[in-house]
Design an enzyme around this catalytic site. Structure first.
Site, PDB file in Angstrom:
ATOM      1  N   GLU A 127       0.843  -1.198   0.000  1.00  0.00           N
ATOM      2  CA  GLU A 127       0.000   0.000   0.000  1.00  0.00           C
ATOM      3  C   GLU A 127       0.876   1.245   0.000  1.00  0.00           C
ATOM      4  O   GLU A 127       1.948   1.244   0.591  1.00  0.00           O
ATOM      5  CB  GLU A 127      -0.936  -0.002   1.223  1.00  0.00           C
ATOM      6  CG  GLU A 127      -0.207  -0.146   2.535  1.00  0.00           C
ATOM      7  CD  GLU A 127      -1.016  -0.854   3.621  1.00  0.00           C
ATOM      8  OE1 GLU A 127      -1.989  -1.548   3.290  1.00  0.00           O
ATOM      9  OE2 GLU A 127      -0.644  -0.711   4.789  1.00  0.00           O
ATOM     10  N   LYS A 129       2.639   4.478   1.019  1.00  0.00           N
ATOM     11  CA  LYS A 129       2.950   4.961   2.367  1.00  0.00           C
ATOM     12  C   LYS A 129       2.610   6.440   2.422  1.00  0.00           C
ATOM     13  O   LYS A 129       3.312   7.282   1.854  1.00  0.00           O
ATOM     14  CB  LYS A 129       4.433   4.732   2.639  1.00  0.00           C
ATOM     15  CG  LYS A 129       4.843   4.992   4.066  1.00  0.00           C
ATOM     16  CD  LYS A 129       6.307   4.581   4.265  1.00  0.00           C
ATOM     17  CE  LYS A 129       6.733   4.777   5.696  1.00  0.00           C
ATOM     18  NZ  LYS A 129       6.625   6.180   6.113  1.00  0.00           N
ATOM     19  N   ASP A 131       2.216  10.170   3.477  1.00  0.00           N
ATOM     20  CA  ASP A 131       3.060  11.091   4.238  1.00  0.00           C
ATOM     21  C   ASP A 131       2.163  11.892   5.182  1.00  0.00           C
ATOM     22  O   ASP A 131       1.801  13.025   4.912  1.00  0.00           O
ATOM     23  CB  ASP A 131       3.792  12.013   3.257  1.00  0.00           C
ATOM     24  CG  ASP A 131       4.941  12.728   3.941  1.00  0.00           C
ATOM     25  OD1 ASP A 131       5.298  12.335   5.068  1.00  0.00           O
ATOM     26  OD2 ASP A 131       5.479  13.673   3.342  1.00  0.00           O
ATOM     27  N   TYR A 241      -4.778   1.462   8.033  1.00  0.00           N
ATOM     28  CA  TYR A 241      -3.834   0.544   7.397  1.00  0.00           C
ATOM     29  C   TYR A 241      -3.599  -0.719   8.205  1.00  0.00           C
ATOM     30  O   TYR A 241      -2.837  -1.579   7.801  1.00  0.00           O
ATOM     31  CB  TYR A 241      -2.501   1.239   7.114  1.00  0.00           C
ATOM     32  CG  TYR A 241      -1.769   1.762   8.334  1.00  0.00           C
ATOM     33  CD1 TYR A 241      -1.055   0.886   9.157  1.00  0.00           C
ATOM     34  CD2 TYR A 241      -1.798   3.100   8.665  1.00  0.00           C
ATOM     35  CE1 TYR A 241      -0.396   1.345  10.275  1.00  0.00           C
ATOM     36  CE2 TYR A 241      -1.135   3.567   9.783  1.00  0.00           C
ATOM     37  CZ  TYR A 241      -0.433   2.695  10.589  1.00  0.00           C
ATOM     38  OH  TYR A 241       0.204   3.150  11.701  1.00  0.00           O
ATOM     39  N   LYS A 330      11.257   3.052   0.739  1.00  0.00           N
ATOM     40  CA  LYS A 330      11.226   4.521   0.747  1.00  0.00           C
ATOM     41  C   LYS A 330      11.714   5.060  -0.589  1.00  0.00           C
ATOM     42  O   LYS A 330      12.699   4.577  -1.136  1.00  0.00           O
ATOM     43  CB  LYS A 330      12.136   5.052   1.864  1.00  0.00           C
ATOM     44  CG  LYS A 330      11.626   4.724   3.268  1.00  0.00           C
ATOM     45  CD  LYS A 330      10.610   5.740   3.733  1.00  0.00           C
ATOM     46  CE  LYS A 330      11.271   6.981   4.229  1.00  0.00           C
ATOM     47  NZ  LYS A 330      10.924   7.360   5.574  1.00  0.00           N
ATOM     48  N   CYS A 427      13.616  48.151   8.922  1.00  0.00           N
ATOM     49  CA  CYS A 427      13.091  47.546   7.693  1.00  0.00           C
ATOM     50  C   CYS A 427      14.132  47.619   6.576  1.00  0.00           C
ATOM     51  O   CYS A 427      14.685  48.689   6.318  1.00  0.00           O
ATOM     52  CB  CYS A 427      11.819  48.283   7.286  1.00  0.00           C
ATOM     53  SG  CYS A 427      11.176  47.799   5.679  1.00  0.00           S
ATOM     54  N   CYS A 430      12.534  50.325   3.862  1.00  0.00           N
ATOM     55  CA  CYS A 430      12.301  51.737   4.148  1.00  0.00           C
ATOM     56  C   CYS A 430      13.101  52.233   5.341  1.00  0.00           C
ATOM     57  O   CYS A 430      13.112  53.431   5.623  1.00  0.00           O
ATOM     58  CB  CYS A 430      10.818  51.981   4.397  1.00  0.00           C
ATOM     59  SG  CYS A 430      10.252  51.281   5.957  1.00  0.00           S
ATOM     60  N   CYS A 445       7.458  45.657  10.027  1.00  0.00           N
ATOM     61  CA  CYS A 445       7.914  47.020   9.763  1.00  0.00           C
ATOM     62  C   CYS A 445       6.765  47.918  10.206  1.00  0.00           C
ATOM     63  O   CYS A 445       5.638  47.763   9.758  1.00  0.00           O
ATOM     64  CB  CYS A 445       8.182  47.222   8.273  1.00  0.00           C
ATOM     65  SG  CYS A 445       8.266  48.963   7.820  1.00  0.00           S
ATOM     66  N   CYS A 450       5.599  52.503   4.368  1.00  0.00           N
ATOM     67  CA  CYS A 450       6.654  51.657   3.807  1.00  0.00           C
ATOM     68  C   CYS A 450       6.326  51.292   2.358  1.00  0.00           C
ATOM     69  O   CYS A 450       5.273  50.721   2.078  1.00  0.00           O
ATOM     70  CB  CYS A 450       6.795  50.391   4.644  1.00  0.00           C
ATOM     71  SG  CYS A 450       7.957  49.200   3.962  1.00  0.00           S
TER      72      CYS A 450
HETATM   73 ZN   LIG Z   1       9.385  49.141   5.679  1.00  0.00          ZN
END
Ligand SMILES: [Zn+2]
Length: 702
Positions: A127, A129, A131, A241, A330, A427, A430, A445, A450
């Protein structure tokens, strides 16, 4: 002589009995349709029909609270938020699997098994696998009673309330309890589909929130929410499973028989599972999936191979924490190692600073990668990722490439040059001050002017899910935010509403390099037509924190106009279906912020539409806010709400001073009281009908 009970008591009992029968019938129907929809993906009825069944059940249970049972479909989201999970000792340990990576290793595993039990005629179940996350489900007397995470294999966490919200997990099995073992355990893998992952991230992108890294982690995070309502809001799926422990005799003698049995009980089993008689066929099956994996709706990272026969499994037994009778093939990891040149920081439209990795280009997962996500600051600090490190980069399917971890052994001799990462205090675009809000992971920021934030905001405002102004992409947005007008200290765009002032500046704009006449006029036409976008789009466009498409629609439908939304009290917002306290507060605060208020005012002046099509007809209830409470004879709750909306009214969940009137049926205590306290008009069903008829409404079927 026995005295007969009074007639009313008999009538009441009859009513209760009739309700009980109907409730049981409805539950059986809903379970059947849940199974068709969530487990088999073969629905027999449409969403509306399903909703009607569900509503009827909920209404009946509201009228007869004694009939509510924990396994009712209405009770999936019933647990309260908890402070922490309690531990669960697994009755039998949840084992882990030994890995193989190719046909040679698989054959060696097979040879060892054959030698040990001196049998050749083995059958294998293969089957995909998944994730996801391994979980354990316990059923007693045919009912789901406990769900737990795998934890360390011996001890997991009790997540029963969260697992109950998964529609593919039957709360009641599809068999008479007497035909089942009194208690048994089923093991499965919970996962999030690629589509659901994309939907969630799409919502988060629109709401200006940090994106999730991958479906597996998101599924894990969703399952471990302390509030089951959050789990319920995300669509998680499950494949079982394995049959775990069984009280008394096992009902079957092989793994494949167990899976058919579990499938027959209504549990979701993976239809891609196949049984093979020879190990070569198994290897071919596994190799085939390496190519096909991307076509699946969910992520897989290999194939699990199990020897089918329970007797053979018993004989082979377990070594350490790994069974000898199963192995995981795997897939090769889609990872590569490369140099992390620099950790850079981007500024989003809500001002959030996001670090990302600038890499020496590397070929991984079928593409060249030179940028990758570092997820967030905690991820960087936990793993101590530093600029100059060699890092493992992973890329899987459509997911953004990510930095998994630094290769610490390659730091040797260079330690002095590699400094831990720190968020900049200003920032990067800016130079504005950067701050971290209390209780929040993100750095912002703080400069509202900005240009990075503004140009991202403009781009978003114009995007397809928002005001849909074609021709207003990233470049145009940045250019207009960045360019000063001739003879002025102002830029073309300094706030979102400046977009609507652009057509008046046609001649000036034509002097900007790379802006042609044709392109500009097309843009102006699109700007003009965007004014007709409904309120729900506008709400997405102006970037309110935590407000994505669905929330914006719910708000627009509920309030109908921007004016109503701006005037809404916090409790009005909280009363909207599907809107939680955090979102309500965010919207409330947004509307009270003077700059936002000024922005909306300017959009109004620019002629942007400020309402939603809540009704096609208009109608006698236009502009009224109506609360319905208790149960009515003539309509179900669903029907009366639809009727009110169709006639132009708005249905509200809570009584406030702004409520036009309350329609009160049988019961409905607290809302009736609140209406009386606030002096809001109360209409009983007959009075409501009379009023509708006086307004010209005719009781004809739609
Ligand atoms: Zn900024």
């Amino acid at each position: 002589m026995t005295s007969e009970p009074p007639a009313e008591v008999i009538a009441e009992q009859r009513e209760l009995e009739a309700a009980r029968a109907r409730v049981e019938d409805l539950r059986a129907q809903i379970r059947h349709h849940d199974h068709r929809y969530y487990t088999l993906s073969q629905p027999e009825i449409g969403d509306t029909q399903y909703d009607l069944l569900f509503r009827e059940l909920r209404d009946l249970e509201a009228r007869f609270p004694d009939l509510v049972t924990p396994d009712s479909p209405t009770q999936r989201v019933s647990g309260e938020a908890t402070v922490e999970f309690t531990g669960v000792q697994h009755r039998e340990p949840m084992l882990s699997l030994n890995n193989v990576f190719n046909a040679e290793e698989l054959t060696a595993w097979y040879a060892r098994a054959v030698r040990r039990i001196e049998r050749e005629n083995l059958r294998f179940v293969c089957e995909p696998k998944i994730d996801g996350l391994a979980i354990s489900l316990v059923y007693e007397n045919g009912r789901f009673v406990q769900g737990a995470t795998r934890g360390d294999g011996l001890r997991g966490e009790d997540i029963t309330a969260n697992l109950r919200t998964l529609r593919s997990i039957p709360l009641v099995l599809n068999a008479p309890p007497a035909s089942l073992p009194r208690a048994f355990e089923v093991r499965g893998e919970v996962y999030m589909s690629k589509a659901e992952f994309a939907r969630l991230n799409g919502e988060r992108r629109i709401a200006g929130e940090q994106l999730y890294m991958n479906p597996r982690n998101t599924a894990a995070g969703s399952l471990r929410q302390l509030d089951p309502k959050i789990t319920a809001s995300r669509r998680l799926d499950l494949f079982v499973y394995q049959l775990g422990w069984v009280e008394g005799d096992r009902p079957v003698d092989s793994h494949s028989a167990a899976m058919s049995w579990l499938g027959g009980l209504g549990l979701p089993t993976n239809p891609l599972t196949q049984t093979f008689a020879g190990i070569d066929a198994v290897a071919r099956f596994c190799e085939g999936w390496v190519e096909q994996r991307d076509a699946l709706e969910y992520g897989i990272d290999g194939v699990v191979i199990k020897i089918d026969d329970y007797n053979a499994q018993r004989e082979l037994g377990v070594v350490g924490r790994e069974p000898r009778w199963a192995v995981a093939w795997k897939f090769p990891a889609e990872q590569a190692v490369t140099r992390l040149r620099q950790i850079e920081v981007s500024v989003g439209r809500t001002g959030v600073l996001t670090p990302f990795a600038a890499l020496e280009p590397v070929f991984v997962g079928g593409a060249n990668v030179s940028m990758a996500t570092l997820h967030n600051l905690d991820h960087i600090h936990e793993l101590d990722i530093r600029a100059g490190d060699d890092v493992i980069v992973q890329r899987a399917g459509d997911v953004i490439p990510q930095v998994v971890a630094p290769v610490l052994s390659r730091r040797e001799g260079r330690e002095a040059d590699l400094v831990p990462f720190a968020m900049p205090s200003t920032c990067p675009v800016c130079g504005g001050e950067v701050r971290r809000n209390e209780n929040e992971a993100a750095y912002y920021c703080t400069n509202r002017r900005c240009p990075a934030q503004l140009s991202r905001g403009v781009e978003h405002f114009a995007s397809r899910g928002a005001m849909d102004i074609e021709g207003f992409g990233e470049k145009m947005a940045f250019q207009l935010v960045d360019t000063l007008r001739p003879d002025s200290t102002h830029h073309y765009i300094e706030t979102l509403s400046d977009i609507y002032a652009l057509p008046a500046l046609r001649d000036e704009l034509l002097t900007i390099p790379r802006i042609g006449e044709k392109k500009l006029d097309a843009l102006f036409a699109n700007i003009e037509s965007s004014k007709q976008q409904p309120l729900s789009r506008l709400l997405v466009a102006i970037t309110m924190r935590h407000v994505g498409t669905e929330t914006a629609r719910a708000l627009a439908r509920h309030f109908g106009t921007m004016t109503a939304l701006r005037e809404a009290a916090l409790e009005d917002l909280q009363a909207v279906n599907d809107i939680g306290p955090i979102v309500a507060e965010s919207v409330y605060d947004f509307m009270r912020d003077p700059e936002n208020a000024a922005l909306i005012d300017r959009l109004v002046i620019a002629g942007v539409r400020m309402d939603e099509d809540t009704t096609a007809l208009g109608g006698p209830l236009e502009g009224l806010s109506i609360v319905v409470t208790g149960s009515l004879d003539r309509w179900s709750r669903n029907e009366v709400e639809e009727l009110i909306t169709r006639l132009g009214g708005k249905v509200s969940g809570a009584v406030s001073k702004k409520t036009s009137f309350v329609v009160a049926g049988e019961g409905g205590g607290s809302k009736r009281e609140k209406a009386e306290t606030l002096g809001v008009v109360l209409l009983d069903e007959a009075a409501f009908l009379e009023r509708l008829r006086a307004d010209g409404w005719a009781d004809t079927p739609a």
